[in-house]
Enzyme design. Structure first.
Site, mmCIF file in Angstrom:
data_model
loop_
_atom_site.group_PDB
_atom_site.id
_atom_site.type_symbol
_atom_site.label_atom_id
_atom_site.label_comp_id
_atom_site.label_asym_id
_atom_site.label_seq_id
_atom_site.Cartn_x
_atom_site.Cartn_y
_atom_site.Cartn_z
ATOM 1 N N GLU A 25 2.431 -8.107 -1.988
ATOM 2 C CA GLU A 25 1.102 -8.673 -1.712
ATOM 3 C C GLU A 25 0.990 -10.121 -2.169
ATOM 4 O O GLU A 25 0.414 -10.958 -1.487
ATOM 5 C CB GLU A 25 0.009 -7.848 -2.400
ATOM 6 N N GLY A 40 0.819 -1.207 0.000
ATOM 7 C CA GLY A 40 0.000 0.000 0.000
ATOM 8 C C GLY A 40 0.852 1.256 0.000
ATOM 9 O O GLY A 40 0.466 2.283 -0.572
ATOM 10 N N GLU A 97 1.804 1.826 -3.516
ATOM 11 C CA GLU A 97 0.644 2.302 -4.281
ATOM 12 C C GLU A 97 0.385 3.772 -3.986
ATOM 13 O O GLU A 97 0.002 4.537 -4.869
ATOM 14 C CB GLU A 97 -0.586 1.454 -3.942
#
Lengths: 467, 763
Positions: free
Chosen positions: B173, B148, B151
């Protein structure tokens, strides 16, 4: 800081004469205020600098371009002999420094000495310790004299960056060496046939640390950042160096220079890299190493230089017996070394407090400072490090900072940034300049400090010879 | 550029010297109120740049939590609402950590796939807002920027990262059975191109800053600084912030363009990838590769390909939708549950629970310069531990020395180590055949031949020369430590350190304590293991400890299966398709048939008929014929040629014929063979917990997966029991018990769990 620097520098320009006068008149006061009257030690021979000379320092690729390193070294040695009128056979030993070695003259000391007309009975050896090679040559001489082995030693250093050894690739060298051993035509042909395009790419020497593969400029840029040295401060310091050098040149203070008649060309008698510019001009340059946000540029770095220097070092008694008046005593010296990655260029910070302690002086006792200016960022980082209690306590294991040298005593005749920096010749220039400045300014103690590749450093205390 | 920077410096120093009045006074007020109100995200203004600082005070690293996300949005709206702000920088104030990913607990707390999809959609929306920010936002990255966090960073307009060793960028992930669920599968292909993006999201590989810049993942790298007027970490952070603020200003003034200049190769690649049939070919190839590697046991990679494909072929809106849906489904999958469990287990096994040792290990001595001894030496000298590698003969020392050198030189060739580092590391190694220097050793690890009398002999020799504080550790894989310690004058200083081969690749270290081993001895051994970079399980003493003991009955069953007519190749495919990374017969070849025979015999003696199954004479016959596995070039397979397809050893087939058994049809189907092997493994693991060899199921799972290759998708024997159901497993075992007897009798603890379905090994 930056503006302060600029101001003090400007006022220096204006008031230089007055300032100099003041210095001379206060010199008696200064002398009485010293921690020690002299650094002479009982039972230790006094070692003196009799004379120091150098060829003009030229940007590489200019007038010296077609020479070889030993040619330059020979010019410095001959200049020394000429200036002192010293009998050649009285030289006991010759030590010379060099960094980038010309493979044909790997003991450049011997080749230059023979060519310069020294006695073929005078042994000579070459030392290397990066930018403090000629410091190492001089302290070797000091050691030989102090140990009673010699009375008169010539030390010096030479660097010739107009031509550097560029080698064939390792693969190609291997093939060529095997070719020598190949006995039959078939074997030779098959070896020749094994040569590929990749074999032909040459190996260039780099001014990079072998251990970290980082170039020195890159390390200097990181160092400047770690000490919060701004681009502007660096440019201002570089400008100061060039301006002071120009002034010293114009006033004829750079008297260590001996003219050099370059074969087939004119007599060279001046350094050619001194170029005072303007802040605006300097600000236009792009960073040379850390792109695009770095602060070290071509204008605030020392440049590739050709040059040689030489000094005559003697025991005091012998010098006097031969009728020479020494210029200065060479006193305590230290070598230091530290982390070659993050502290590559902090040699002066480490060496200064150590040599002062050894000689029992404080920073305030020093009248003349000559530090090697590899990069403006490096000098300013060193000054900040010397001013930092945090650095002294956390990195050097000292109780407190040593303090930074006052700028009005610091590199007042220019430095490596402006005069040029032939790696192995700079050390002798620093020592000779200290001797000359002590005499001119009437000081008693001078301090030389320099950094060197490999994360090493050097400092030496020099005492003026009584007038 | 340079002059701008210089001017910037001036302005900055002026700003810090004089407090701002007028407009800035108000601004300062709002900033300081923000400081008071917010826990995770705060900001300050540097001229017209908002420097947004994140710090999660509750953890060692920053993670994306709901709280952090909402504070981040609050701050961003405030910044966007302030017309005086022309650009922003996002930076972490936590040393060595940017954002290490989304908070796993946030995902685990969800009860349904739909709920997790909701989280994903929230993330997508937030990052979309950042992507469409009216002012440029620069992510200033120092330390891990993962999942995350990555991202988040790629939603920003510009990325600056330090070259710190801690700075890595990755989408891990997939390693947790998930996918980048906040727009990662949509943005990365646009940014890096299809092949590079697929590689990154499918492998989860860590990308170092220099590589990231080359790939176009980040725009600008900043060097690490050494000590200056402050410690290196603080100086580097300040430097990073300065550079990022400078970049932000230039972006706002449009001095830096966001348009990337494309090279010829890039243009070429783009035009080729513009063809839909080329892209289709890529999807197919990648899918095939994934299927081959995962045997279809891991759903995440396939879903990731689908998300990427949807985004490219049908547009972002559809892509985002598929991404969030699949993210929800994956989060609820047993595979993801297993992989997350393993991840958390790894974190747990990287801690020293025995306190700080009284003395650090500065000098290590290893007896035996064989494969294991040299391997242990390699993982020690490259951490700067001064190491003696002793053998009985010079040839042995030379072989071991060469192994260590080769291990590091291979890293030099791969550029993960410099030749200078290699040389420095090698200087920590001393190869010798005498006991000189042992008096200074803090710990001696023996890796000599597995024979109790030899172990006793070296123990006595060593104890005659070492200092009183020195620990004696045995790298035995099966001999009980207390038997070895019986010859010691100081059994409190004797411990087992069971490394796995090849030591530089296998992460696990099994530490074995006897009831006499002192706590400080254990603490010291664990500290050494952690320094060597190992995952550590600490187990009780007994024949085979934990790992070898679980392997015992499994190998025994494998031999029986082979005797019953399943070919080695078939057995390998049955085990790999169950999730084992290496087939069982290939594993025996790697370990050494002689070692397997030896262990089988020892454990057989210790545990009796329960460890029976295959005929132990079979392996012995193989050894007699010289089929000792890879090291002799022949085992079940032939290793001489470099052919891709491994050749069966016909000699081994003949041995098998001589020992042939009839397969009982009721329990010899493919699935039954798989469960016969697995259930004996799992039952033995549970028995180890029951007997107290294992302290907890977490260490049991980590040991089985990282030491023996138990299928990671099942998460280890204990998590497997949890997800498969103890009752179902017991049922299966009972069926096998009817045919084979005691070897399949479930242990008491397993029966207890079967009776009560609410009992789980992992909460």
């Amino acid at each position: 800081m930056a503006t302060m620097l600029l101001k003090s520098f400007r006022s220096n320009l204006v008031n230089f004469r007055a300032y100099q006068f003041a210095l001379i008149t206060t010199c008696l006061v200064l002398l009485t205020a010293k921690s020690k009257k002299t650094l002479a030690k009982p039972g230790v021979k006094n070692v003196v600098l009799v004379e120091g000379v150098r060829t003009p320092f030229l940007q590489s690729g200019t007038t010296y371009a077609d020479l070889m390193p030993h040619d330059l070294a020979r010019a410095a040695l001959q200049g020394l002999l000429h200036r002192t009128g010293f009998p050649k056979e009285a030289v006991d030993y010759i030590v010379y420094g060099t960094v980038i070695q010309e493979v044909k003259t790997s003991n450049v000391a011997r080749e230059a000495a023979l060519g310069a007309g020294f006695s073929d009975r005078t042994p000579a050896h070459t030392v290397t310790m990066a930018c403090i090679s000629s410091n190492q040559a001089m302290t070797t001489a000091v050691g030989l004299i102090a140990a009673g082995q010699c009375d008169a030693v010539v030390a010096g250093g030479v660097e010739f960056m107009s031509d550097v050894p560029i080698r064939h690739s390792r693969k190609m060298r291997k093939t060529m060496l095997s070719l020598n051993k190949a006995k039959t035509l078939g074997a030779r042909l098959s070896l020749l046939g094994s040569i590929r395009l990749a074999h032909l790419s040459p190996e260039l020497p780099a001014v990079a640390e072998f251990s970290t593969a980082e170039t020195m400029g890159h390390s200097a840029d990181r160092l400047a950042a770690a000490f919060g040295v701004s681009r502007q401060e660096q440019d201002e310091f570089a400008l100061r160096s060039h301006t002071l050098a120009k002034k010293a040149q114009d006033e004829g203070l750079l008297s260590d220079i001996v003219g050099f008649k370059v074969p087939g060309k004119d007599i060279v008698s001046k350094d050619n890299g001194i170029r005072p510019s303007t802040m605006e001009q300097m600000a236009k340059l792009k960073p040379a190493f850390v792109k695009p946000h770095g602060t070290v540029t071509a204008a605030n770095s020392s440049y590739l230089t050709d040059g040689a220097s030489a000094v005559l070092i003697m025991s005091e008694e012998k010098a006097l017996a031969m009728g020479y008046k020494p210029k200065a005593y060479l006193r305590d010296f230290v070598y230091v070394s530290q982390d070659p990655k993050d502290q590559l260029l902090l040699g002066p910070t480490y060496a200064t407090p150590k040599v002062l302690e050894r000689s029992g002086l404080t920073l305030a006792d020093i009248d003349v400072f000559e530090f090697h200016e590899a990069f403006a960022g490096q000098i300013l980082a060193n000054l900040k490090a010397m001013e930092s209690d945090w650095f002294a306590q956390n990195c050097m294991g000292r109780k407190a900072k040593v303090g930074a040298p006052p700028l009005d005593k610091f590199n007042m005749w220019g430095g490596s940034l402006s005069l040029g920096h032939p790696f192995a010749a700079t050390g002798c220039r620093l020592v000779t300049t200290v001797a000359h400045r002590l005499k001119k300014e009437g000081g008693q103690y001078g301090l030389v400090a320099a950094c060197a590749a490999g994360g090493q450093g050097h400092a030496m205390v020099i005492e003026a010879y009584p007038q | 550029m340079a002059s701008v920077r210089a001017a910037g410096t001036l302005i900055r120093s002026a700003a810090s010297r004089y407090p701002h009045f007028s407009v800035n006074g108000r601004r300062n007020f709002s900033a300081s109120s923000a400081l008071l109100a917010r826990t995770y995200v705060n900001y300050e203004l540097k001229d017209d740049v908002a420097v947004i600082k994140i710090n999660d005070p509750s953890g060692r690293v920053n993670t994306l939590t709901k709280m952090m996300e909402s504070e981040m949005m609050e701050v961003l709206y405030e910044v966007w609402g302030n017309g005086a702000v022309k650009s922003a920088v996002v930076i972490s104030t936590k040393p060595g950590s940017f954002i290490a990913g989304a908070d796993l607990n946030m995902i685990k707390a969800c009860k349904s796939a739909e709920e997790v999809s909701g989280l994903s959609r929230d993330g997508q929306k937030m990052f979309e807002k950042i992507e469409n920010s009216p002012i440029p936002i620069v992510a200033a990255i120092n330390g891990p920027c993962l999942g995350g966090g990555l991202e988040f960073a790629i939603a920003c307009q510009y990325r600056v990262a330090t070259k710190s060793k801690k700075t890595v960028l990755a989408c891990p992930e997939v390693l947790l059975g998930l996918l980048p669920g906040a727009g990662g599968t949509q943005r990365l292909p646009k940014m890096l191109g299809l092949p590079a993006a697929l590689d990154m999201v499918l492998t989860g590989r860590s990308i170092r800053p220099d590589k990231a810049k080359k790939m176009g993942l980040i725009h600008h790298v900043v060097d690490q600084l050494g000590p200056g007027l402050n410690d290196p970490e603080a100086s580097t952070m300040k430097y990073l912030e300065e550079v990022a603020v400078g970049v932000a200003k230039d972006l706002a003034k449009k001095k830096i363009s966001l348009e990337k200049k494309k090279g010829l190769m890039q243009k070429l690649q783009d035009s080729v990838l513009g063809l839909s049939f080329v892209r289709k070919q890529i999807y197919n190839t990648v899918q095939k590769k994934v299927m081959k590697q995962t045997k279809g046991l891991y759903p995440a990679p396939l879903k990731i390909i689908e998300c990427v494909q949807t985004g490219i072929e049908k547009g972002s809106a559809e892509g985002y939708k598929v991404e969030s849906e699949h993210f929800g489904k994956l989060a609820m999958s047993s595979e993801s549950n297993a992989l997350i469990g393993l991840y958390q287990g790894q974190v747990a096994c990287k801690k020293n629970n025995f306190g700080k040792p009284e003395k650090d290990v500065k000098k290590l001595a290893i007896l035996g310069a064989g494969l294991m001894g040299a391997g242990i030496a390699q993982v020690s000298v490259d951490k700067g531990i001064s190491t003696i590698l002793k053998d009985t003969v010079t040839e042995g020392v030379v072989r071991g020395y060469n192994q260590v050198y080769k291990g590091m030189n291979d890293k030099v060739k791969k550029k993960s180590m410099t030749s200078f580092e290699r040389d420095t590391n090698m200087s920590f190694l001393s190869g010798q055949i005498d006991y000189s220097g042992f008096q200074n050793a803090d710990i001696v690890i023996e890796a000599v031949f597995e024979d109790l009398s030899i172990k006793h002999k070296v123990l006595k020799e060593v104890e005659a020369v070492i200092s009183p504080h020195c620990i004696f550790a045995s790298n035995t894989s099966a001999l009980p430590i207390k038997d070895i310690a019986a010859a010691s004058k100081r059994p409190d200083k004797v411990i087992g350190m069971h490394y796995f081969s090849p030591v530089d690749k296998m992460q696990l270290l099994e530490i074995i304590t006897t009831d006499k081993t002192s706590k400080d001895t254990t603490a010291t051994a664990v500290a050494l293991g952690l320094k060597q970079g190992k995952l550590i399980i600490v187990v009780g003493d007994g024949p085979g400890f934990y790992t070898t003991r679980c392997l015992g009955p499994t190998l025994s069953e494998a031999v029986r299966v082979l005797q019953e007519g399943v070919t080695p190749k078939k057995l390998d495919s049955l085990t790999t398709s169950f999730g084992f990374p290496v087939g069982l017969t290939a594993l025996i070849d790697e370990v050494g048939v002689d070692v397997a025979a030896h262990v089988a015999e020892d454990l057989g003696k210790a545990f009796g008929p329960r460890f029976g199954g295959g005929n132990p004479e079979l392996l012995k016959t193989m050894v007699q014929k010289g089929f000792k596995g890879r090291k002799t070039g022949k085992g079940w397979y032939i290793y001489a040629s470099k052919k891709k397809e491994k050749q069966l050893n016909s000699g081994a087939e003949e041995v098998l014929k001589a020992f042939k058994l009839t397969a009982p049809p009721a329990v010899s189907g493919d699935e039954d063979v798989q469960y016969r092997l697995t259930s004996r493994f799992v039952n033995e693991a549970v028995l180890c917990l029951q007997e107290g060899i294992l302290a907890d199921p977490i260490q049991g799972d980590i040991g089985a997966v990282f030491g023996l290759g138990f299928p990671p998708c099942l998460g280890g024997p204990f998590r497997f029991v949890d997800s498969f159901g103890a009752d179902k497993l017991v049922q299966k075992m009972k069926r096998y018990e009817d045919v084979y007897g005691i070897q399949f009798t479930p242990c008491q603890l397993l029966l207890d769990y079967a009776k009560d379905p609410s009992k789980k090994f992992h909460k």
